[in-house]
Scaffold this motif. Structure first.
Motif, PDB file in Angstrom:
ATOM      1  N   MET A   1      76.219 -19.315  -8.701  1.00 29.55           N
ATOM      2  CA  MET A   1      76.167 -20.756  -8.901  1.00 29.55           C
ATOM      3  C   MET A   1      75.286 -21.009 -10.123  1.00 29.55           C
ATOM      4  N   ASP A   2      75.903 -21.439 -11.219  1.00 35.85           N
ATOM      5  CA  ASP A   2      75.147 -21.671 -12.436  1.00 35.85           C
ATOM      6  C   ASP A   2      74.055 -22.715 -12.207  1.00 35.85           C
ATOM      7  N   SER A   3      74.373 -23.724 -11.383  1.00 37.91           N
ATOM      8  CA  SER A   3      73.397 -24.754 -11.020  1.00 37.91           C
ATOM      9  C   SER A   3      73.956 -25.530  -9.843  1.00 37.91           C
ATOM     10  N   ILE A   4      73.148 -26.421  -9.310  1.00 37.37           N
ATOM     11  CA  ILE A   4      73.623 -27.411  -8.350  1.00 37.37           C
ATOM     12  C   ILE A   4      72.827 -28.683  -8.591  1.00 37.37           C
ATOM     13  N   HIS A   5      73.523 -29.812  -8.563  1.00 41.71           N
ATOM     14  CA  HIS A   5      72.815 -31.079  -8.756  1.00 41.71           C
ATOM     15  C   HIS A   5      73.561 -32.204  -8.052  1.00 41.71           C
ATOM     16  N   THR A   6      72.858 -33.295  -7.841  1.00 38.47           N
ATOM     17  CA  THR A   6      73.481 -34.459  -7.227  1.00 38.47           C
ATOM     18  C   THR A   6      74.373 -35.150  -8.250  1.00 38.47           C
ATOM     19  N   GLU A   7      75.412 -35.810  -7.743  1.00 39.66           N
ATOM     20  CA  GLU A   7      76.340 -36.545  -8.596  1.00 39.66           C
ATOM     21  C   GLU A   7      76.419 -37.991  -8.111  1.00 39.66           C
ATOM     22  N   LEU A   8      77.284 -38.766  -8.760  1.00 43.89           N
ATOM     23  CA  LEU A   8      77.405 -40.186  -8.466  1.00 43.89           C
ATOM     24  C   LEU A   8      78.068 -40.405  -7.112  1.00 43.89           C
ATOM     25  N   GLY A   9      77.355 -41.082  -6.201  1.00 38.69           N
ATOM     26  CA  GLY A   9      77.918 -41.394  -4.896  1.00 38.69           C
ATOM     27  C   GLY A   9      77.119 -40.780  -3.766  1.00 38.69           C
ATOM     28  N   PRO A  10      77.166 -41.375  -2.578  1.00 39.69           N
ATOM     29  CA  PRO A  10      76.414 -40.865  -1.425  1.00 39.69           C
ATOM     30  C   PRO A  10      76.894 -39.490  -1.003  1.00 39.69           C
ATOM     31  N   GLY A  11      75.971 -38.547  -0.937  1.00 39.33           N
ATOM     32  CA  GLY A  11      76.320 -37.195  -0.503  1.00 39.33           C
ATOM     33  C   GLY A  11      77.178 -36.440  -1.469  1.00 39.33           C
ATOM     34  N   CYS A  12      77.158 -36.825  -2.752  1.00 35.60           N
ATOM     35  CA  CYS A  12      77.997 -36.167  -3.751  1.00 35.60           C
ATOM     36  C   CYS A  12      77.176 -35.139  -4.527  1.00 35.60           C
ATOM     37  N   PHE A  13      77.724 -33.950  -4.670  1.00 29.74           N
ATOM     38  CA  PHE A  13      77.038 -32.857  -5.358  1.00 29.74           C
ATOM     39  C   PHE A  13      78.020 -32.167  -6.302  1.00 29.74           C
ATOM     40  N   GLU A  14      77.461 -31.460  -7.273  1.00 32.75           N
ATOM     41  CA  GLU A  14      78.289 -30.684  -8.193  1.00 32.75           C
ATOM     42  C   GLU A  14      77.718 -29.283  -8.334  1.00 32.75           C
ATOM     43  N   VAL A  15      78.629 -28.294  -8.316  1.00 34.26           N
ATOM     44  CA  VAL A  15      78.256 -26.898  -8.505  1.00 34.26           C
ATOM     45  C   VAL A  15      79.112 -26.305  -9.616  1.00 34.26           C
ATOM     46  N   PRO A  16      78.553 -26.087 -10.801  1.00 35.73           N
ATOM     47  CA  PRO A  16      79.234 -25.281 -11.801  1.00 35.73           C
ATOM     48  C   PRO A  16      79.044 -23.797 -11.466  1.00 35.73           C
ATOM     49  N   LEU A  17      80.130 -23.061 -11.434  1.00 34.47           N
ATOM     50  CA  LEU A  17      80.066 -21.643 -11.118  1.00 34.47           C
ATOM     51  C   LEU A  17      79.787 -20.830 -12.377  1.00 34.47           C
ATOM     52  N   ALA A  18      79.220 -19.661 -12.195  1.00 35.33           N
ATOM     53  CA  ALA A  18      78.893 -18.792 -13.326  1.00 35.33           C
ATOM     54  C   ALA A  18      80.165 -18.286 -13.990  1.00 35.33           C
ATOM     55  N   VAL A  19      80.099 -18.113 -15.301  1.00 32.68           N
ATOM     56  CA  VAL A  19      81.257 -17.629 -16.051  1.00 32.68           C
ATOM     57  C   VAL A  19      81.578 -16.196 -15.654  1.00 32.68           C
ATOM     58  N   GLU A  20      82.879 -15.890 -15.601  1.00 33.90           N
ATOM     59  CA  GLU A  20      83.340 -14.553 -15.257  1.00 33.90           C
ATOM     60  C   GLU A  20      84.473 -14.160 -16.192  1.00 33.90           C
ATOM     61  N   ARG A  21      84.734 -12.896 -16.261  1.00 30.86           N
ATOM     62  CA  ARG A  21      85.804 -12.366 -17.096  1.00 30.86           C
ATOM     63  C   ARG A  21      87.029 -12.084 -16.233  1.00 30.86           C
ATOM     64  N   GLY A  22      88.192 -12.528 -16.699  1.00 26.78           N
ATOM     65  CA  GLY A  22      89.442 -12.186 -16.039  1.00 26.78           C
ATOM     66  C   GLY A  22      89.678 -12.921 -14.739  1.00 26.78           C
ATOM     67  N   LEU A  23      90.259 -12.196 -13.775  1.00 28.07           N
ATOM     68  CA  LEU A  23      90.703 -12.762 -12.511  1.00 28.07           C
ATOM     69  C   LEU A  23      89.552 -13.226 -11.632  1.00 28.07           C
ATOM     70  N   ARG A  24      88.390 -12.642 -11.799  1.00 31.25           N
ATOM     71  CA  ARG A  24      87.284 -12.914 -10.880  1.00 31.25           C
ATOM     72  C   ARG A  24      86.852 -14.382 -10.900  1.00 31.25           C
ATOM     73  N   SER A  25      87.026 -15.050 -12.019  1.00 31.70           N
ATOM     74  CA  SER A  25      86.658 -16.460 -12.087  1.00 31.70           C
ATOM     75  C   SER A  25      87.434 -17.287 -11.065  1.00 31.70           C
ATOM     76  N   ALA A  26      88.749 -17.117 -11.025  1.00 29.73           N
ATOM     77  CA  ALA A  26      89.572 -17.872 -10.077  1.00 29.73           C
ATOM     78  C   ALA A  26      89.334 -17.403  -8.648  1.00 29.73           C
ATOM     79  N   ASP A  27      89.177 -16.090  -8.456  1.00 27.91           N
ATOM     80  CA  ASP A  27      88.844 -15.591  -7.117  1.00 27.91           C
ATOM     81  C   ASP A  27      87.562 -16.240  -6.607  1.00 27.91           C
ATOM     82  N   ASN A  28      86.541 -16.272  -7.459  1.00 30.07           N
ATOM     83  CA  ASN A  28      85.259 -16.867  -7.056  1.00 30.07           C
ATOM     84  C   ASN A  28      85.413 -18.348  -6.741  1.00 30.07           C
ATOM     85  N   ALA A  29      86.172 -19.053  -7.576  1.00 34.29           N
ATOM     86  CA  ALA A  29      86.344 -20.486  -7.361  1.00 34.29           C
ATOM     87  C   ALA A  29      87.059 -20.768  -6.043  1.00 34.29           C
ATOM     88  N   ALA A  30      88.119 -20.025  -5.770  1.00 30.71           N
ATOM     89  CA  ALA A  30      88.870 -20.236  -4.531  1.00 30.71           C
ATOM     90  C   ALA A  30      88.034 -19.868  -3.307  1.00 30.71           C
TER      91      ALA A  30
END
Length: 437
Positions: free
Chosen positions: A181-210
């Protein structure tokens, strides 16, 4: 596989396949059987490509059968909620495997390699956390829902301090699976959060996201909370994005292919062609990254979401935002996907369109500097899933990239989703018409 399981001290494996909506459909098997299946292949029921997210089958007269699958041993990772278990991803093989978004992504990654590129990417997801369980959701009829962290503010220190232990636990659970998890922070709206995932090479990025989305929902459910990755949870709340960052690296020397420090905008000709392909094909291939009815509730004017296929330098209103702070990190941010996107089909679509642009040397239109009010008609994005499915069906480029079998089946699955929606009567219709008509 046997050695890897031994290294993880895994006595059992959650072995699964992602369906068309990105849900992880899995079985738990013991480690010995998992190693045997990895060596010799196994069978999985093809119904998971023949039903919708509510598990309503497309055709009740079809004898759903088992199909050959292969285990991706490289996907093996630790289970996040305890010792002694692991996770492995599998997928269908043969002709039936052509229907798989994950297999289509593998094909696009192979295409990139043939052109001399490695692909780096990362998803970032916004989501709501609700003070609800499966029981309370049903008791309330999925209305009048209670939000976690009601006093939330964007980038709020208060929420971070109050819920630090909860999100530290989330970060640790994901780390056990090798998901950064590159970071986590609150976003606009009650109980809203955002998580940018760490960069990956190839297929692992989508595997991690799913896996992140599937196991984040499980993480919060274990604490009597519900994480909602819907595109639009309520007309009174902001939409939830699933932005995708993509860059290419040279397979020769690992240099940043999208960067040209001598250019006025810092972009290489390869980057411009990638953007040109993505901008041109986005309207006709949109269904692959916006595959739900709900995704189109977010893509309306004034919702911080694109409604036309365009691009801009550091422009958060554009469909494709170029981030060029440094040459090494120069990349495109594909801002169309919502939080409900299937990471495999979204990345396959983005990468396929970009590579198409590189191969055909497609020059992009001029970048937009502000909010675009009057985009050319041919760059308007489809207004709903039915239109998006029709555009995908007619797309010669999509068929050339992904094959007729995939396009036809994916279009069928989206039309079935539209059919299910059209049989539904919404609360809006009842409130608007019941007293006057």
């Amino acid at each position: 596989m046997r050695d890897a399981l031994k290294d993880l001290n895994a006595e059992n494996v959650h072995l699964g396949i992602f369906d068309l909506d990105g849900l992880f459909r899995h079985k738990q098997v013991d480690a010995g059987k998992a190693a045997k299946l990895a060596a010799g292949g196994y069978q999985f029921c093809d119904v998971i490509y023949a039903w919708d997210s509510a598990e309503k089958t497309y055709d009740d007269n079809t004898p759903y059968i088992d199909r050959p699958c292969a285990v991706d041993v490289a996907s093996l990772r630790q289970y996040p909620f305890g010792d002694g278990s692991a996770i492995a991803i599998a997928d269908f093989t043969g002709d039936f495997g052509n229907l798989s978004p994950r297999n289509q992504l593998v094909k696009m990654l192979d295409k990139a390699a043939e052109l001399g590129f490695d692909v780096l990417s990362a998803f970032e997801f916004e989501f709501f956390v609700l003070q609800e369980t499966p029981d309370t959701l049903r008791e309330k009829g999925f209305r009048g829902l209670d939000h976690f962290a009601k006093a939330n503010r964007t980038y709020s220190l208060q929420s971070t301090v109050l819920y630090d232990e909860l999100f530290t636990d989330l970060r640790n659970a994901m780390a056990r699976m090798g998901i950064g998890m590159d970071s986590i922070h609150t976003e606009l709206g009650p109980g809203c959060f955002e998580v940018p995932l760490a960069v990956e090479r190839g297929l692992r990025s989508a595997d991690n996201a799913a896996l992140f989305k599937n196991f984040a929902k499980a993480f919060f459910l274990r604490r009597d909370l519900t994480a909602a990755f819907m595109s639009k949870l309520s007309p009174d709340l902001p939409g939830q994005s699933g932005h995708l960052h993509v860059s290419l690296r040279s397979r020769h020397d690992d240099s940043a292919v999208f960067s040209d420090p001598s250019a006025a905008d810092g972009l290489s000709q390869t980057a411009r062609h990638f953007i040109g392909g993505l901008v041109r094909l986005m309207p006709e291939m949109l269904a692959m990254c916006s595959h739900t009815i709900n995704a189109y509730r977010r893509m309306v004017p004034g919702m911080w979401a694109p409604t036309a296929s365009n691009w801009g330098i550091q422009n958060r209103t554009a469909a494709v935002r170029v981030i060029n702070d440094t040459p090494e990190a120069t990349r495109v941010e594909f801002r169309v996907p919502s939080a409900d996107t299937n990471p495999f089909s979204a990345l396959a679509m983005c990468l396929g369109a970009g590579l198409y642009g590189i191969e055909n040397r497609i020059e992009p239109p001029a970048p937009i500097a502000g909010v675009e009010k009057d985009a050319p008609v041919d760059l308007h994005l489809p207004a709903d899933l039915l239109e998006a499915a029709a555009r995908l069906e007619q797309s010669k480029a999509a068929r050339a990239l992904f094959g007729n079998d995939f396009v036809d089946h994916f279009v069928l699955s989206r039309r079935k989703e539209v059919e299910a929606f059209r049989r539904h009567v919404t609360d809006w219709e009842i409130r608007r018409y019941i007293e006057i008509l």
